[in-house]
Design a protein around this motif. Structure first.
Motif, short mmCIF file in Angstrom:
data_model
loop_
_atom_site.label_atom_id
_atom_site.label_comp_id
_atom_site.label_asym_id
_atom_site.label_seq_id
_atom_site.Cartn_x
_atom_site.Cartn_y
_atom_site.Cartn_z
N GLU A 74 0.84 -1.19 0.00
CA GLU A 74 0.00 0.00 0.00
C GLU A 74 0.88 1.24 0.00
O GLU A 74 1.95 1.28 0.60
CB GLU A 74 -0.94 0.01 1.21
N LYS A 102 0.53 5.53 0.48
CA LYS A 102 -0.32 6.63 0.92
C LYS A 102 0.19 7.95 0.36
O LYS A 102 1.39 8.19 0.27
CB LYS A 102 -0.37 6.69 2.45
N THR A 138 -5.15 6.16 -0.06
CA THR A 138 -4.33 4.95 -0.08
C THR A 138 -4.50 4.23 -1.41
O THR A 138 -5.62 4.02 -1.87
CB THR A 138 -4.72 4.00 1.07
N CYS A 174 3.61 2.08 2.79
CA CYS A 174 3.10 1.67 4.10
C CYS A 174 3.95 0.53 4.68
O CYS A 174 4.05 0.38 5.90
CB CYS A 174 1.64 1.25 4.00
#
Length: 252
Positions: A2, A4, A13, A229
């Motif tokens: 992920e 962001k 996200t 992430c």
């Protein structure tokens, strides 16, 4: 994985998928049933087995990475065709998702990254080898070689890291290495947790994260203000684990 990114005080996200695969003497024939008719036509244009193996494995890991973002669309319904600069162009059945894919090969290994079109990314992997050290040295600016001083890297590791960072950026720009390498110049290199981060002189809006695993370097290019992430150490461990597993795997 992920990513962001904060835009206009909104934190969004994005989900991307990283796949890695290793070829074997029979991998091309095993992969052919998963290729679309257009991909099979492209495969038939290659006369040398090494190029056929690279192409088929790259398409396989690319399609595996795309699958996870398209609700498991059948692999044979996904096509990854070479564009005019040999960039991968993705075709798939009607979907509200707009997905792109980046693919790289090194020796018997291929990696692919599928990501949302609105959040551009690129990936490159190279094998660290002393055989091409002189060639890589000739491609680097003096300012880039200065960046390697004081880093915990062997010279061939550092040169390979800088090269993969530039290649990853060129894939985001969809030029490949058809532009002068000075255009892709790196002006900042720093150590992160079990990895490295590069920034570019002429493309301040992008950065790369790079990881050393086994005898390879893998670099991921993404927008400068985006944050992974997963930590660099987590991604490096996943790459190493996938490599040691000796089969095609994916990391969401």
């Amino acid at each position: 994985m992920e990513v962001k990114r904060e835009n206009k005080k909104e934190l969004k996200t994005y989900t991307a998928n990283l796949s890695l695969g290793l070829s074997n003497p029979t991998s091309t024939e095993q992969i052919i049933p998963f290729l679309s008719p257009r991909e099979q036509q492209e495969l038939e244009q290659f006369k040398f087995e090494k190029r056929r193996r690279e192409y088929s494995l790259g398409r396989y890991v690319g399609k595996k990475s795309v699958q996870s973002l398209l609700n498991n669309t059948a692999m044979e319904d996904i096509s990854i065709i070479n564009g005019v600069f040999n960039q991968p162009v993705l075709y798939y059945p009607n979907s509200s998702e707009r997905i792109q894919v980046s693919i790289s090969h090194a020796d018997h290994l291929a990696v692919a990254l599928a990501f949302p079109e609105e959040h551009p990314m690129g990936i490159d992997v190279e094998k660290v080898s002393g055989d091409n050290e002189e060639a890589l040295l000739r491609q680097m600016l003096d300012t880039e070689l200065e960046l390697l001083k004081g880093q915990q890297l062997l010279l061939n590791q550092g040169l390979t890291l800088l090269w993969t960072a530039k290649e990853a950026l060129s894939k985001v720009l969809k030029t490949g290495l058809t532009v002068p390498l000075s255009v892709l110049a790196i002006h900042h290199l720093e150590k992160t947790d079990e990895g490295y981060m590069c920034e570019f002189k002429n493309f301040l809006q992008y950065k790369t994260y790079s990881w050393l695993f086994d005898c390879y370097v893998c670099s991921l290019c993404l927008p400068r203000n985006s944050l992974l992430c997963s930590s660099s150490e987590e991604i490096r461990k996943v790459l190493l684990a996938l490599l040691n597993h000796q089969s095609t795997k994916t990391f969401n």
